[in-house]
Design a protein around this motif. Structure first.
Motif, PDB file in Angstrom:
ATOM      1  N   VAL A  82       0.812  -1.221   0.000  1.00  0.00           N
ATOM      2  CA  VAL A  82       0.000   0.000   0.000  1.00  0.00           C
ATOM      3  C   VAL A  82       0.847   1.272   0.000  1.00  0.00           C
ATOM      4  O   VAL A  82       0.682   2.134  -0.865  1.00  0.00           O
ATOM      5  CB  VAL A  82      -0.999  -0.008   1.170  1.00  0.00           C
ATOM      6  N   ASP A  83       1.738   1.438   0.967  1.00  0.00           N
ATOM      7  CA  ASP A  83       2.501   2.687   1.061  1.00  0.00           C
ATOM      8  C   ASP A  83       3.428   2.906  -0.135  1.00  0.00           C
ATOM      9  O   ASP A  83       3.443   4.007  -0.692  1.00  0.00           O
ATOM     10  CB  ASP A  83       3.283   2.757   2.375  1.00  0.00           C
ATOM     11  N   PRO A  84       4.214   1.908  -0.565  1.00  0.00           N
ATOM     12  CA  PRO A  84       5.053   2.153  -1.746  1.00  0.00           C
ATOM     13  C   PRO A  84       4.229   2.488  -2.997  1.00  0.00           C
ATOM     14  O   PRO A  84       4.598   3.376  -3.771  1.00  0.00           O
ATOM     15  CB  PRO A  84       5.817   0.838  -1.934  1.00  0.00           C
ATOM     16  N   LEU A  85       3.098   1.796  -3.185  1.00  0.00           N
ATOM     17  CA  LEU A  85       2.253   2.083  -4.341  1.00  0.00           C
ATOM     18  C   LEU A  85       1.630   3.472  -4.225  1.00  0.00           C
ATOM     19  O   LEU A  85       1.539   4.194  -5.219  1.00  0.00           O
ATOM     20  CB  LEU A  85       1.152   1.027  -4.482  1.00  0.00           C
ATOM     21  N   ARG A  86       1.231   3.855  -3.019  1.00  0.00           N
ATOM     22  CA  ARG A  86       0.650   5.194  -2.823  1.00  0.00           C
ATOM     23  C   ARG A  86       1.676   6.267  -3.180  1.00  0.00           C
ATOM     24  O   ARG A  86       1.360   7.246  -3.864  1.00  0.00           O
ATOM     25  CB  ARG A  86       0.175   5.351  -1.384  1.00  0.00           C
ATOM     26  N   ARG A  87       2.924   6.090  -2.724  1.00  0.00           N
ATOM     27  CA  ARG A  87       3.973   7.075  -3.052  1.00  0.00           C
ATOM     28  C   ARG A  87       4.240   7.085  -4.553  1.00  0.00           C
ATOM     29  O   ARG A  87       4.400   8.156  -5.154  1.00  0.00           O
ATOM     30  CB  ARG A  87       5.261   6.744  -2.285  1.00  0.00           C
ATOM     31  N   TYR A  88       4.323   5.907  -5.161  1.00  0.00           N
ATOM     32  CA  TYR A  88       4.545   5.785  -6.610  1.00  0.00           C
ATOM     33  C   TYR A  88       3.486   6.582  -7.369  1.00  0.00           C
ATOM     34  O   TYR A  88       3.803   7.362  -8.268  1.00  0.00           O
ATOM     35  CB  TYR A  88       4.500   4.305  -6.989  1.00  0.00           C
ATOM     36  N   LEU A  89       2.239   6.404  -6.998  1.00  0.00           N
ATOM     37  CA  LEU A  89       1.142   7.059  -7.711  1.00  0.00           C
ATOM     38  C   LEU A  89       1.061   8.545  -7.383  1.00  0.00           C
ATOM     39  O   LEU A  89       0.772   9.359  -8.264  1.00  0.00           O
ATOM     40  CB  LEU A  89      -0.175   6.360  -7.388  1.00  0.00           C
ATOM     41  N   ALA A  90       1.345   8.915  -6.142  1.00  0.00           N
ATOM     42  CA  ALA A  90       1.266  10.327  -5.747  1.00  0.00           C
ATOM     43  C   ALA A  90       2.263  11.177  -6.515  1.00  0.00           C
ATOM     44  O   ALA A  90       2.018  12.360  -6.751  1.00  0.00           O
ATOM     45  CB  ALA A  90       1.510  10.464  -4.244  1.00  0.00           C
ATOM     46  N   ARG A  91       3.374  10.580  -6.910  1.00  0.00           N
ATOM     47  CA  ARG A  91       4.379  11.339  -7.658  1.00  0.00           C
ATOM     48  C   ARG A  91       4.040  11.438  -9.144  1.00  0.00           C
ATOM     49  O   ARG A  91       4.732  12.131  -9.886  1.00  0.00           O
ATOM     50  CB  ARG A  91       5.749  10.689  -7.481  1.00  0.00           C
ATOM     51  N   ARG A  92       3.002  10.756  -9.565  1.00  0.00           N
ATOM     52  CA  ARG A  92       2.677  10.720 -10.984  1.00  0.00           C
ATOM     53  C   ARG A  92       1.323  11.322 -11.328  1.00  0.00           C
ATOM     54  O   ARG A  92       1.045  11.573 -12.491  1.00  0.00           O
ATOM     55  CB  ARG A  92       2.731   9.283 -11.476  1.00  0.00           C
ATOM     56  N   THR A  93       0.471  11.526 -10.333  1.00  0.00           N
ATOM     57  CA  THR A  93      -0.873  12.007 -10.631  1.00  0.00           C
ATOM     58  C   THR A  93      -1.458  12.714  -9.411  1.00  0.00           C
ATOM     59  O   THR A  93      -0.817  12.784  -8.362  1.00  0.00           O
ATOM     60  CB  THR A  93      -1.777  10.834 -11.083  1.00  0.00           C
ATOM     61  N   ASP A  94      -2.673  13.212  -9.548  1.00  0.00           N
ATOM     62  CA  ASP A  94      -3.335  13.897  -8.442  1.00  0.00           C
ATOM     63  C   ASP A  94      -3.816  12.875  -7.399  1.00  0.00           C
ATOM     64  O   ASP A  94      -3.875  11.680  -7.660  1.00  0.00           O
ATOM     65  CB  ASP A  94      -4.508  14.732  -8.966  1.00  0.00           C
ATOM     66  N   ALA A  95      -4.178  13.369  -6.225  1.00  0.00           N
ATOM     67  CA  ALA A  95      -4.521  12.498  -5.098  1.00  0.00           C
ATOM     68  C   ALA A  95      -5.745  11.620  -5.380  1.00  0.00           C
ATOM     69  O   ALA A  95      -5.748  10.430  -5.037  1.00  0.00           O
ATOM     70  CB  ALA A  95      -4.761  13.339  -3.845  1.00  0.00           C
ATOM     71  N   ALA A  96      -6.762  12.179  -5.994  1.00  0.00           N
ATOM     72  CA  ALA A  96      -7.973  11.394  -6.253  1.00  0.00           C
ATOM     73  C   ALA A  96      -7.693  10.263  -7.235  1.00  0.00           C
ATOM     74  O   ALA A  96      -8.127   9.123  -7.018  1.00  0.00           O
ATOM     75  CB  ALA A  96      -9.076  12.304  -6.795  1.00  0.00           C
ATOM     76  N   THR A  97      -6.965  10.560  -8.298  1.00  0.00           N
ATOM     77  CA  THR A  97      -6.627   9.526  -9.272  1.00  0.00           C
ATOM     78  C   THR A  97      -5.721   8.489  -8.632  1.00  0.00           C
ATOM     79  O   THR A  97      -5.884   7.282  -8.868  1.00  0.00           O
ATOM     80  CB  THR A  97      -5.954  10.143 -10.512  1.00  0.00           C
ATOM     81  N   ALA A  98      -4.784   8.939  -7.799  1.00  0.00           N
ATOM     82  CA  ALA A  98      -3.883   8.007  -7.125  1.00  0.00           C
ATOM     83  C   ALA A  98      -4.675   7.029  -6.259  1.00  0.00           C
ATOM     84  O   ALA A  98      -4.404   5.815  -6.270  1.00  0.00           O
ATOM     85  CB  ALA A  98      -2.864   8.766  -6.280  1.00  0.00           C
ATOM     86  N   ASP A  99      -5.658   7.533  -5.528  1.00  0.00           N
ATOM     87  CA  ASP A  99      -6.478   6.651  -4.689  1.00  0.00           C
ATOM     88  C   ASP A  99      -7.254   5.652  -5.535  1.00  0.00           C
ATOM     89  O   ASP A  99      -7.341   4.465  -5.195  1.00  0.00           O
ATOM     90  CB  ASP A  99      -7.448   7.470  -3.835  1.00  0.00           C
ATOM     91  N   ASP A 100      -7.841   6.127  -6.636  1.00  0.00           N
ATOM     92  CA  ASP A 100      -8.596   5.229  -7.517  1.00  0.00           C
ATOM     93  C   ASP A 100      -7.703   4.149  -8.106  1.00  0.00           C
ATOM     94  O   ASP A 100      -8.070   2.968  -8.142  1.00  0.00           O
ATOM     95  CB  ASP A 100      -9.263   6.012  -8.654  1.00  0.00           C
ATOM     96  N   VAL A 101      -6.533   4.554  -8.582  1.00  0.00           N
ATOM     97  CA  VAL A 101      -5.614   3.595  -9.206  1.00  0.00           C
ATOM     98  C   VAL A 101      -5.061   2.634  -8.157  1.00  0.00           C
ATOM     99  O   VAL A 101      -4.894   1.441  -8.427  1.00  0.00           O
ATOM    100  CB  VAL A 101      -4.490   4.328  -9.970  1.00  0.00           C
ATOM    101  N   LEU A 102      -4.808   3.111  -6.951  1.00  0.00           N
ATOM    102  CA  LEU A 102      -4.355   2.232  -5.874  1.00  0.00           C
ATOM    103  C   LEU A 102      -5.408   1.166  -5.585  1.00  0.00           C
ATOM    104  O   LEU A 102      -5.083  -0.025  -5.460  1.00  0.00           O
ATOM    105  CB  LEU A 102      -4.049   3.033  -4.606  1.00  0.00           C
TER     106      LEU A 102
END
Length: 180
Positions: free
Chosen positions: A18-38
């Motif tokens: 969860v945490d590594p994927l959240r950081r990975y996505l947060a650096r690439r997109t906005d928070a809402a999209t990151a949560d959806d993709v996670l």
């Protein structure tokens, strides 16, 4: 594998993802999209828990990468539709409030933006996610040797872009000491 052992395995693996994927996505997109993709990435991990390798993180990065690409395609479609609708019913103008801008390393962002997207992604996986060539190879579907070669070239291109915009690469020493 029965349902209970699948659940047990997923519950053991998920906290480490969860945490590594959240950081990975947060650096690439906005928070809402990151949560959806996670969420979508974890769903794929759950569905394919029997197929997860012993070290599932690089595999999960690959899933997240594909899910993010799908989300970005959907967002582009939505923007095109919004542009068509805006012609008929223009939106009201809004003013950005305090704190709307995230603190970013502007020279680094400019240099990464000047690189080919594949080079920028390779560098982000290496620097931000702290993955090695074999792990990056799993994420990108390449061989570790190809990743090593591409990573070396991408680092050179990034250093050149940073020089072009007048920024120093993080590993360069000050010229005041005489050595570089």
């Amino acid at each position: 594998m029965d349902a209970e052992s699948r659940r047990t395995r997923f519950e053991a693996l998920a906290p480490g993802l969860v945490d590594p994927l959240r950081r990975y996505l947060a650096r690439r997109t906005d928070a809402a999209t990151a949560d959806d993709v996670l969420s979508e990435t974890l769903l794929v991990c759950w569905r394919r828990v029997d197929e997860l390798p012993p070290d599932p993180l690089p595999w999960a990065y690959g899933v997240a990468r594909h899910a993010l690409a799908n989300a970005e395609r959907g967002a582009r479609r939505q923007r095109r539709l919004a542009a068509r609708v805006a012609v008929v019913d223009p939106p009201r103008e809004s003013v950005a409030g305090p704190g709307d801008e995230a603190a970013v390393d502007v020279p680094l962002e400019e240099a990464l933006a000047a690189l080919r997207p594949a080079d920028a992604e390779l560098l982000r996986l290496w620097a931000w996610e702290e993955l090695g060539p074999s792990e990056i190879a799993t994420v990108l579907g390449l061989t570790p040797n190809a990743v090593s070669i591409r990573l070396h070239r991408a680092r050179q291109r990034l250093a050149e872009e940073l020089r072009k915009i007048g920024a120093r690469a993080g590993h360069e020493k000050s010229r005041k000491g005489g050595a570089r």
